[in-house]
Structure formats: structure tokens, C-alpha cells
Design an enzyme around this catalytic site. Structure first.
Site, PDB file in Angstrom:
ATOM      1  NE  ARG A 101      41.090  35.533  31.585  1.00 47.63           N
ATOM      2  CZ  ARG A 101      41.256  34.300  32.058  1.00 47.63           C
ATOM      3  NH1 ARG A 101      42.369  33.641  31.816  1.00 47.63           N
ATOM      4  NH2 ARG A 101      40.315  33.722  32.779  1.00 47.63           N
ATOM      5  CG  HIS A 129      37.714  34.857  36.659  1.00 48.61           C
ATOM      6  ND1 HIS A 129      36.747  34.761  35.686  1.00 48.61           N
ATOM      7  CD2 HIS A 129      38.682  33.963  36.305  1.00 48.61           C
ATOM      8  CE1 HIS A 129      37.126  33.860  34.786  1.00 48.61           C
ATOM      9  NE2 HIS A 129      38.288  33.358  35.136  1.00 48.61           N
TER      10      HIS A 129
HETATM   11  N1   CP Z   1      39.949  29.356  35.594  1.00 48.58           N
HETATM   12  C1   CP Z   1      40.426  30.083  34.590  1.00 48.58           C
HETATM   13  O1   CP Z   1      40.183  31.280  34.497  1.00 48.58           O
HETATM   14  O2   CP Z   1      41.206  29.373  33.703  1.00 48.58           O
HETATM   15  P1   CP Z   1      41.843  29.982  32.393  1.00 48.58           P
HETATM   16  O3   CP Z   1      42.884  30.982  32.820  1.00 48.58           O
HETATM   17  O4   CP Z   1      42.430  28.803  31.646  1.00 48.58           O
HETATM   18  O5   CP Z   1      40.753  30.657  31.609  1.00 48.58           O
END
Ligand code: CP
Length: 306
Positions: A101, A129
Site C-alpha cells: 500500500r 484497491h
Molecule cells: N478497506 C480498507 O482498505 O481498510 P484499511 O484501510 O483498514 O486497510
């Protein structure tokens, strides 16, 4: 070697196979408990996360593998100026697969170009995503029994919400999908998604500002948080942050078999009172995220459980 950078890196057939595997994992977890014995997953998180990082780690542990990684850029040599290209070359020496990420759009794509292991985009800026989308698709298919012929309402920050962009790109490949895009004018879906995906495929859609008016039409309501970290100006965020709050009163106008999804984290956009409604599916959605990430790890590592 295959990476997952964009949701369209997977064909519709591959997605079906992944979701089928995820359903099998849910039913028969023991069958997969040693599938990744001896394998390692690296989680390279340059931005905060709870669900994506921990569900990837849970997924690899459930498969019998191990995990390593960092949870913020400050805890890595990025703080000393190391490039993504150098980092991934090094991580390729330590792990068999990695989830990344990054706040910069395209960073996981760059990593994939220098990597000797599969790279999974775990969220890049306001862009894509794809593993949240796999989670969303598994949730929708499990709850509604199909991914086609659905009216999908997407509500909130449709400009910066990367989960929205990925979900639209993916659902646009199924027949009979209609999008209802619910946002303030300043947080509308970016033009490139409208032009290159929705309009290009002739998919019916409406852009509206009021959630209440469209609630009775929806099969799925996908709520999103206003993405504070993507705003240049705190005043704009404060003005827009509570533009939609789903309450029980509002949900009472929806179909009995409509489901509410949210990628989470939630801030104010869904009142806590809604959690006890059977149609509130966002915590089930987080559970599905583990199964589908297990299925993805197996696919990208080319592992078939005995
Ligand atoms: N949905 C999601 O990406 O949550 P996080 O940011 O907690 O990983």
C-alpha cells in the site's frame, strides 16, 4: 509471474474461480491449512491500514505461511530515501509474495516492474484497491447470489475513494448493471472513470446528490467515508465530511433485500444504530476479505491444495 495491480488484471473467468475458491475456503478451511507451508508474505504498508494489512497477514497464516513487513513508511528505509525499485528488489530476496500500500498512485505498478515476486496492490493513493474489490464482489455474490442485473448505489466520496473506482471498473464487466452515483458536486466520480468505463460501455447511470430519493431503487448501497487524507484543504474536508449519514430512518426506505456495504473504516457516514439491521453487511464483508485474499495468494503463488 502474475501481479495484481489493477482490478482488470484478472479476467471475469479468473474472478469467478477466485470467488469459488474463497467460498470453498469458507466451507473447508482445514483443506487449506498447510497449502502455503514454508512460504512468506511481505506486507509493505507506506500508509495506515487495519483491514487490508491484517487480513493479508491472517490469510497467509491461515494457509500455513509466515509474514514479515512494515506498517508505516517511517518504520522502513523509505524514511532514509530508499526508492520503491530498490526496496522491492531487496524484499524479493526475503519473501515469496508481497502486498504493497502506498500513498502515490502507481507505486505498486513500479514495484512490479522491478520485482522477482508477485506484487499485490493493496491500495495506491486515490487510484485503485483491487483486493477490496475482490472482497466486495465476493460479498455481493454471497449475499445476492449474482454479480449481474443489479442496481448499485455508490455514496459519499466518489472522487478520492479508490475502492469505488476499482468496484465500478469490475462491475462494469457484468450484464445488467446500473450505477447510481450519489455524491456532492465536489466529490463526483472522476471523468476518466465516467468516460473510459461507464459511458464507454454504455452502462446506465445517474448522478444525484440526495440519497433518500434513490434508496428504494437500490440492490446494494456502497457507503464510503470522505477521504480526509486526500484533501488539500482541511476546511473543505470539514464542510463535506458529514454530507451523508445513513440512519435507520433512511434505511427503512430501502428494499428488504438490499444490503449495505462499506469498505471501512467508518467515520460518521453510517449511524451505529444501523449495525443491528440484517441488511448491514459491512462486518461480514471484512470477513470475506480474508477468504478472498487466501484465494488470491494461492493463485499468485500457483499453489493447489492437496
Ligand atoms: N478497506 C480498507 O482498505 O481498510 P484499511 O484501510 O483498514 O486497510
Amino acid at each position: 509471474m502474475k501481479h495484481l495491480i489493477d482490478p482488470l488484471d484478472l479476467s471475469v473467468e479468473e474472478i469467478k474461480e477466485l470467488l469459488d475458491t474463497a467460498n470453498d475456503i469458507e466451507q473447508n478451511p482445514q483443506k487449506y491449512a498447510h497449502a502455503c507451508d514454508g512460504k512468506k508474505l511481505a506486507t509493505l504498508f507506506y500508509e495506515p491500514s487495519t483491514r487490508t494489512r491484517l487480513s493479508f497477514e491472517a490469510a497467509m497464516l491461515n494457509l500455513g505461511g509466515k509474514t514479515l513487513g512494515f506498517a508505516s513508511a517511517d518504520n522502513s528505509s523509505a524514511a532514509k530515501g530508499e526508492s520503491i525499485a530498490d526496496t522491492i528488489r531487496v524484499v524479493s530476496c526475503y519473501a515469496d509474495i508481497c502486498a504493497m500500500r502506498h500513498p502515490k498512485e502507481g507505486a505498486p505498478l513500479v514495484a512490479s516492474q522491478y520485482s522477482r515476486i508477485p506484487v499485490i496492490n493493496a491500495g495506491d493513493g486515490g487510484h485503485q484497491h483491487p483486493t477490496q474489490t475482490l472482497t466486495d464482489l465476493l460479498t455481493i455474490r454471497s449475499l445476492k447470489g449474482r454479480l449481474d442485473h443489479l442496481t448499485i448505489g455508490l455514496c459519499g466520496d466518489l472522487k478520492f475513494g479508490r475502492t469505488v473506482h476499482s468496484l465500478i471498473k469490475s462491475l462494469a464487466r457484468y450484464e445488467g448493471i446500473r450505477f447510481v452515483l450519489i455524491s456532492p458536486g465536489e466529490l463526483k466520480v472522476p471523468d476518466y472513470i465516467l468516460n473510459e468505463v461507464i459511458r464507454a460501455k454504455g452502462i446506465p447511470y445517474q448522478e444525484v446528490e440526495r440519497l433518500d430519493d434513490v434508496m428504494p431503487e437500490l440492490d446494494i448501497l456502497y457507503m464510503t467515508r470522505v477521504q480526509r487524507e486526500r484533501f488539500f484543504n482541511e476546511e473543505d474536508y470539514i464542510r463535506l465530511k458529514d454530507c451523508y449519514i445513513l440512519t435507520q430512518d433512511k434505511l427503512n426506505k430501502a428494499k428488504k433485500d438490499m444490503f449495505v456495504l462499506h469498505p471501512l473504516p467508518r467515520v460518521n457516514e453510517i449511524a451505529v444504530e444501523v449495525d443491528k439491521d440484517e441488511r448491514a453487511a459491512y462486518f461480514r464483508q471484512a470477513q470475506y476479505g480474508v477468504y478472498v485474499r487466501m484465494a488470491l495468494i494461492l493463485k499468485l503463488l500457483g499453489v493447489t491444495p492437496c
